[in-house]
Design an enzyme around this catalytic site. Structure first.
Site, PDB file in Angstrom:
ATOM      1  N   ILE A   1      51.463  58.515  66.205  1.00 48.51           N
ATOM      2  CA  ILE A   1      52.542  58.425  67.185  1.00 48.51           C
ATOM      3  C   ILE A   1      53.356  59.721  67.157  1.00 48.51           C
ATOM      4  CG2 ILE A   1      54.550  57.075  67.951  1.00 48.51           C
ATOM      5  CD1 ILE A   1      51.867  55.496  67.957  1.00 48.51           C
TER       6      ILE A   1
ATOM      7  N   LYS B   1      59.600  55.317  50.740  1.00 45.62           N
ATOM      8  CA  LYS B   1      58.331  54.691  51.121  1.00 45.62           C
ATOM      9  C   LYS B   1      57.211  55.643  50.736  1.00 45.62           C
ATOM     10  CE  LYS B   1      56.073  52.616  55.120  1.00 45.62           C
ATOM     11  NZ  LYS B   1      56.322  52.163  56.495  1.00 45.62           N
TER      12      LYS B   1
ATOM     13  N   CYS C   1      55.054  59.939  56.068  1.00 41.62           N
ATOM     14  CA  CYS C   1      54.427  59.898  57.379  1.00 41.62           C
ATOM     15  C   CYS C   1      53.435  61.051  57.506  1.00 41.62           C
ATOM     16  CB  CYS C   1      55.476  59.996  58.479  1.00 41.62           C
ATOM     17  SG  CYS C   1      54.731  59.854  60.093  1.00 41.62           S
TER      18      CYS C   1
ATOM     19  N   ASN D   1      61.181  57.680  54.816  1.00 42.03           N
ATOM     20  CA  ASN D   1      59.791  57.959  55.144  1.00 42.03           C
ATOM     21  C   ASN D   1      59.442  59.341  54.627  1.00 42.03           C
ATOM     22  OD1 ASN D   1      57.306  58.399  56.200  1.00 42.03           O
ATOM     23  ND2 ASN D   1      57.903  58.191  58.346  1.00 42.03           N
TER      24      ASN D   1
HETATM   25  C1  FMN Z   1      51.844  52.357  65.281  1.00 42.11           C
HETATM   26  C2  FMN Z   1      52.442  52.551  63.920  1.00 42.11           C
HETATM   27  C3  FMN Z   1      53.631  53.283  63.782  1.00 42.11           C
HETATM   28  C4  FMN Z   1      54.197  53.482  62.535  1.00 42.11           C
HETATM   29  N1  FMN Z   1      55.375  54.190  62.427  1.00 42.11           N
HETATM   30  C5  FMN Z   1      55.963  54.350  61.208  1.00 42.11           C
HETATM   31  C6  FMN Z   1      57.215  55.028  61.082  1.00 42.11           C
HETATM   32  O1  FMN Z   1      57.820  55.468  62.061  1.00 42.11           O
HETATM   33  N2  FMN Z   1      57.752  55.183  59.832  1.00 42.11           N
HETATM   34  C7  FMN Z   1      57.123  54.678  58.716  1.00 42.11           C
HETATM   35  O2  FMN Z   1      57.634  54.827  57.611  1.00 42.11           O
HETATM   36  N3  FMN Z   1      55.940  54.009  58.818  1.00 42.11           N
HETATM   37  C8  FMN Z   1      55.354  53.841  60.030  1.00 42.11           C
HETATM   38  N4  FMN Z   1      54.156  53.144  60.120  1.00 42.11           N
HETATM   39  C9  FMN Z   1      53.541  52.579  58.914  1.00 42.11           C
HETATM   40  C10 FMN Z   1      53.859  51.088  58.779  1.00 42.11           C
HETATM   41  O3  FMN Z   1      55.244  50.868  58.671  1.00 42.11           O
HETATM   42  C11 FMN Z   1      53.139  50.461  57.580  1.00 42.11           C
HETATM   43  O4  FMN Z   1      53.656  51.036  56.408  1.00 42.11           O
HETATM   44  C12 FMN Z   1      51.642  50.699  57.589  1.00 42.11           C
HETATM   45  O5  FMN Z   1      51.145  50.505  58.893  1.00 42.11           O
HETATM   46  C13 FMN Z   1      50.863  49.820  56.624  1.00 42.11           C
HETATM   47  O6  FMN Z   1      51.081  48.446  56.855  1.00 42.11           O
HETATM   48  P1  FMN Z   1      50.134  47.532  57.794  1.00 42.11           P
HETATM   49  O7  FMN Z   1      48.732  47.717  57.346  1.00 42.11           O
HETATM   50  O8  FMN Z   1      50.663  46.161  57.628  1.00 42.11           O
HETATM   51  O9  FMN Z   1      50.334  48.054  59.185  1.00 42.11           O
HETATM   52  C14 FMN Z   1      53.568  52.942  61.377  1.00 42.11           C
HETATM   53  C15 FMN Z   1      52.384  52.210  61.530  1.00 42.11           C
HETATM   54  C16 FMN Z   1      51.822  51.990  62.767  1.00 42.11           C
HETATM   55  C17 FMN Z   1      50.551  51.191  62.874  1.00 42.11           C
END
Ligand code: FMN
Ligand code: FAD
Ligand code: FES
Lengths: 305, 259
Positions: free
Chosen positions: A73, A167, A132, A129
């Site tokens: 993103i 994180k 990222c 974060n």
């Molecule tokens: C579309 C998308 C956008 C994300 N944006 C962020 C973000 O802005 N900041 C962040 O710390 N993690 C972001 N993440 C990571 C998620 O918060 C999460 O830590 C990660 O997807 C693992 O968990 P899951 O397998 O349940 O999705 C994003 C994940 C996805 C799929």
């Protein structure tokens, strides 16, 4: 029900139940309002926010992979001021426990965003974060270098009394040393894991699929990696853990709790089932009742040897 | 905000080569649906394929929603295996649909399965006292099952097939250039492959004709939460729209398909 105590104190972040929704997967809360009662979510961690607005990466930004998805993103967000002025009030009105997720280009920038948040009411905790993988100048360096992790956490802690939850990035060789660095910097809890860096190729066009080439892998595919890392950190670092990575049902959530997570976060699972957070909260409550346990805490780390 | 997350399949049948039509009931969804909106379906219920699949609302009639879909991969293939009375995990209606003009002369141009949102649109346009001409581009006559539905609702339906097995032989946009007198049209709606919509947009621009088109992008959440379905409508735009939330329908002149 009500016989069990579902509430959790995650390093000072008071949650009515242990189920949070993960940053970037739940927008600013409002988007899913007609599918779930957002007031019943343990904590809503909002989209990653930076000091200045960011327009994000060029598309394609997402791609489905076996039992998972890639995203790049690029931290699209309106900037911290607009977030606080325009997005936060509506969420506050709902009485939701709101956790900010912040990202910066420098230690100073993390500190400055934190100062701005600290001067404002309505945020219950700050998730840092540092992991990222999408923004070239952003997260990656911080999350993979223990010295930088410690520096950033220290700088942020000086600016706020809110709980600070770094994180962690899974894209490292030694997750425990990173977790220790965060602890030494003064972290109140740890959030883990963020996405694993990956990519996909369009063989017809002979190009990477994602506009950004690399993206973060999330969803059920990363669950075993997340469990392993939480297990390792739980054994070595005495901080509460917000665990997530591919959680899709109550059994998954229990696995995370049993390897040491005090609370859990749901990310990609929200896309598949927007009321998953609520279903898992109910599932956990039912499990505790069946097992005759009084609180989630009694299960944390149960599988760690 | 309306929301629905369950339906019951009433029928699911093959209506052409790789082309399927599914009817399901979902009361709230049927009540709230607007032409141009879509539903987001979880197919199968396993972790693979993981994400929901977006499909346009083809028709809504008396609580029954119809979809027209092409089997192009695993998700749509699994969808084609659903049978009557099976529950359907469906979110919607989602997105911003077409605006509905009144008392006008309207042209609908659909390419392939892009014809789907135009049937429900045509139905609502007829209710609003519009004169509706439909141009449909398809590979062959086997893919033109929707024709009788349009004519049944009182629309004029003309077909272009690539193989010439029915109607005009060639591109639907060539049919449009040849047979449509721009002076006889007040408003234009289009959905289909992007090169086709580009030609329709050029036709509209040349003739100062307002209109709308429907775009596609890969989707995860479908509700504007993940920021995944981003697209710049014009290369010079500073920011990205989200197809699922700001669209999928946009004014013809706001989009530059080939930047
Ligand atoms: C579309 C998308 C956008 C994300 N944006 C962020 C973000 O802005 N900041 C962040 O710390 N993690 C972001 N993440 C990571 C998620 O918060 C999460 O830590 C990660 O997807 C693992 O968990 P899951 O397998 O349940 O999705 C994003 C994940 C996805 C799929
Ligand atoms: C708002 C919207 C409305 C749509 N309405 C309809 C409809 O009414 N009828 C219909 O048949 N299809 C429609 N589509 C396209 C449909 O969503 C995809 O064909 C479907 O998701 C493919 O799933 P699959 O698992 O079968 O294919 P996959 O295995 O995921 O992919 C197979 C092929 O389809 C392509 N594809 C996959 N998803 C999309 C997508 N979102 N957009 C464009 N190409 C894609 C891939 O590039 C690949 O070549 C719509 C898409 C959007 C965004
Ligand atoms: S699909 Fe998530 S924002 Fe459009």
């Amino acid at each position: 029900m009500g016989l069990v105590d579902m509430s959790v104190n995650l390093g000072g972040l008071q949650m009515q139940n242990p189920v949070a929704v993960a940053s970037g997967t739940f927008g600013y809360g409002r988007e899913y309002q007609s599918y779930i009662d957002i007031r019943k979510i343990g904590a809503v961690i909002v989209k990653g926010t930076t000091l200045e607005p960011r327009c994000g990466n060029s598309p394609p930004r997402i791609y489905e992979t076996p039992a998972g998805m890639l995203n790049a993103i690029g931290l699209e967000n309106p900037g911290i001021e607009v977030f606080l002025q325009e997005y936060l009030p509506a969420l506050m009105e709902e009485g939701v426990t709101i956790v900010a997720n912040i990202a910066g280009n420098s230690v100073d920038e993390y500190a400055l965003i934190t100062r701005i948040i600290d001067n404002h009411s309505g945020i219950a905790a700050i998730e840092l974060n540092i992991s990222c993988p999408n923004v070239k100048q952003g997260g990656m360096q911080f999350g993979t270098d223990p010295r930088l992790v410690r520096q950033v956490v220290e700088a942020v802690k000086q600016e706020t009394r809110l709980p600070v939850i770094p994180k962690l990035s899974p894209n490292v060789t030694d997750i425990v040393s990173i977790a220790k660095a965060a602890r030494d910097g003064g972290a109140d809890a740890l959030s883990m894991i963020n996405t694993l860096m990956g990519m996909a190729v369009d063989i017809d066009r002979k190009t990477p699929v994602l506009g950004n080439v690399f993206g973060g892998l999330s969803g059920p595919a990363i669950k075993p990696v997340a469990l392993r890392m939480i297990y390792q950190v739980y054994k070595e670092v005495n901080l509460p853990i917000l665990g997530g990575g591919g959680i899709s049902n109550t059994r998954d959530a229990l696995e995370f709790i049993m390897v040491g997570a005090s609370a859990i976060s749901i990310g990609t699972g929200n896309f598949v089932n927007p009321s998953l957070a609520q279903e898992i909260t109910q599932g956990l409550e039912k499990y505790l009742l069946e097992q005759g346990l009084a609180q989630i805490h009694d299960l944390v780390g149960a599988a760690v040897q | 905000m309306p929301a629905c997350s369950s339906g019951i399949v009433r029928s699911n049948k093959k209506v052409g080569p790789d082309l399927w039509e599914m009817e399901f009931t979902a009361l709230a969804l049927a009540r709230e649906a607007q032409p141009g909106q879509f539903v987001h379906i979880r197919v199968g219920g396993n972790q693979d394929p993981l994400l929901r699949r977006p499909l346009s609302i083809y028709d809504v009639d008396a609580g029954l929603i119809t979809l027209l879909y092409k089997v192009v991969g695993r998700g749509t293939e699994i969808l084609s295996l659903y049978s009557s009375d099976q529950p359907l995990d469906v979110m919607g209606p989602l997105g911003k649909g077409f605006s509905l003009v009144q008392d006008r002369r309207v042209l609908l141009v659909g390419g392939g399965v892009g014809i789907a949102p135009l049937l429900f649109l045509g139905r609502e346009l007829k209710v609003r006292n519009n004169k509706v001409i439909v141009l449909h581009g398809a590979g062959s006559k086997e893919e033109t099952c929707s024709g009788p539905k349009f004519t049944g609702l009182g629309m004029e339906y003309r077909i272009a097939t690539m193989d010439g097995s029915l109607g005009f032989k060639g591109l639907v946009t060539d049919l449009m250039e040849r047979e449509i007198d721009p002076k006889s049209i007040d408003y234009i709606y289009t959905c289909g492959p992007e090169p086709m919509m580009e030609a329709v947009a050029a036709f509209a621009a040349r003739n100062n004709m307002p209109g709308e088109l429907s775009l596609e992008e890969y989707m995860a959440c479908g509700v504007g939460a993940c920021l995944g379905c981003a697209r710049k409508l014009k290369a010079s735009d500073p920011s990205y729209v989200k197809i699922c939330h700001d669209g999928p329908v946009f004014p013809l002149d706001s989009v530059n398909i080939a930047p």
